[in-house]
Write a protein that holds these residues in place. Sequence first.
Motif, mmCIF file in Angstrom:
data_model
loop_
_atom_site.group_PDB
_atom_site.id
_atom_site.type_symbol
_atom_site.label_atom_id
_atom_site.label_comp_id
_atom_site.label_asym_id
_atom_site.label_seq_id
_atom_site.Cartn_x
_atom_site.Cartn_y
_atom_site.Cartn_z
ATOM 1 N N LYS A 276 38.997 39.495 37.126
ATOM 2 C CA LYS A 276 39.888 40.620 37.410
ATOM 3 C C LYS A 276 41.017 40.161 38.332
ATOM 4 O O LYS A 276 40.805 39.997 39.527
ATOM 5 C CB LYS A 276 39.110 41.780 38.031
ATOM 6 N N ASP B 189 43.279 42.058 34.447
ATOM 7 C CA ASP B 189 42.225 41.362 33.705
ATOM 8 C C ASP B 189 42.906 40.154 33.075
ATOM 9 O O ASP B 189 43.808 40.300 32.253
ATOM 10 C CB ASP B 189 41.629 42.272 32.632
ATOM 11 N N THR C 33 39.301 38.123 42.568
ATOM 12 C CA THR C 33 38.563 39.175 41.865
ATOM 13 C C THR C 33 38.388 40.418 42.720
ATOM 14 O O THR C 33 38.456 41.552 42.214
ATOM 15 C CB THR C 33 37.184 38.642 41.433
#
Length: 327
Positions: A149, A243, A286
Amino acid sequence: MGIPFGWFFVGYSEDLAVGAVKALHYFGRDLVLFRTAKGAAGVLDAYCPHLGAHLGIGGCVEGESLRCPFHAWAFRPDGFCSDIPYAKNMPPRAQKEPLARSYAVRETNGVIWVWYHPHDIAPTFEVIDYAEFNEPGWAAPVKREWRFKSNPQEIAENGVDYAHFQFVHKMAAVPEGETTYDGHLRRSHAAGTREIALPDGSMKMIPSTVTTVQNGAGQKITQLTGVVNLALMVLATPVEADDVELRFCFTHRPAAPGSPEDVAFHRAIEYTCGQTGVEGDIPIWTHKIHRARPFLCDGDGPILRFRRYFEQFYVDGDKPTRATIAA
């Protein structure tokens, strides 16, 4: 954060044989990648403009076109419909304009590059060719990939965040660096030292440099010097907003398999990819948020200048808030 526009990796050339068809999902869109009989790579929106079948699931290449699995309509890489096998006459619109949304494609450096722009604007700059990945005299590429992410901007910002090299990657000192900007190009150079273990168990400080050329949001090459010299393509492709797929593709001058030079090259690659490299960054990327208005100090590096550079790769209304130092 939105999805920036530019040239992005969608595949390695060697992985797409003549006649191959692959379903992809990048830029928040379903896509189909294929290679024609003459070897041209094409990328189209995945769904047939006729009745919506997925061209990448059961579609097949025939000559220079991709046939839909539903009614066998055929589409060239430029999106024009080349054949409707049961039509008595080709519809007038099909003769005048492309029916399928197509994407500009370039193949170089062993990579299939696609130009993405949310408004489908034609490319405003070109892909850069790298001698290390195009010419003889270089070793076969070593490839690594991750998905997590984040987004291309956060990943690229690492290159000007000099302070983190000391604390995340355990470099002995914060590298001194400089960065220049020229339109869509960013060039940076940082020099420092790394501590390595010698065979006798002692430690030695080795000078190292990181020199980068970034060509828009999705193409970057880095030259790494130290114990060995490596060329690295950093390939960050947005799947959706926040993403991303990240790929590292390395090459170097050839060395005999198993030789000390060969062992040193592979250790350097693992060092760059492992906890002392990108895998040390990934947990932070992330779980962090994007601070559009960060509070910075004088040792952080030219982060704000980098963000002003990167803003140009977002369309109006889809860019992060302009970064300023908090008062």
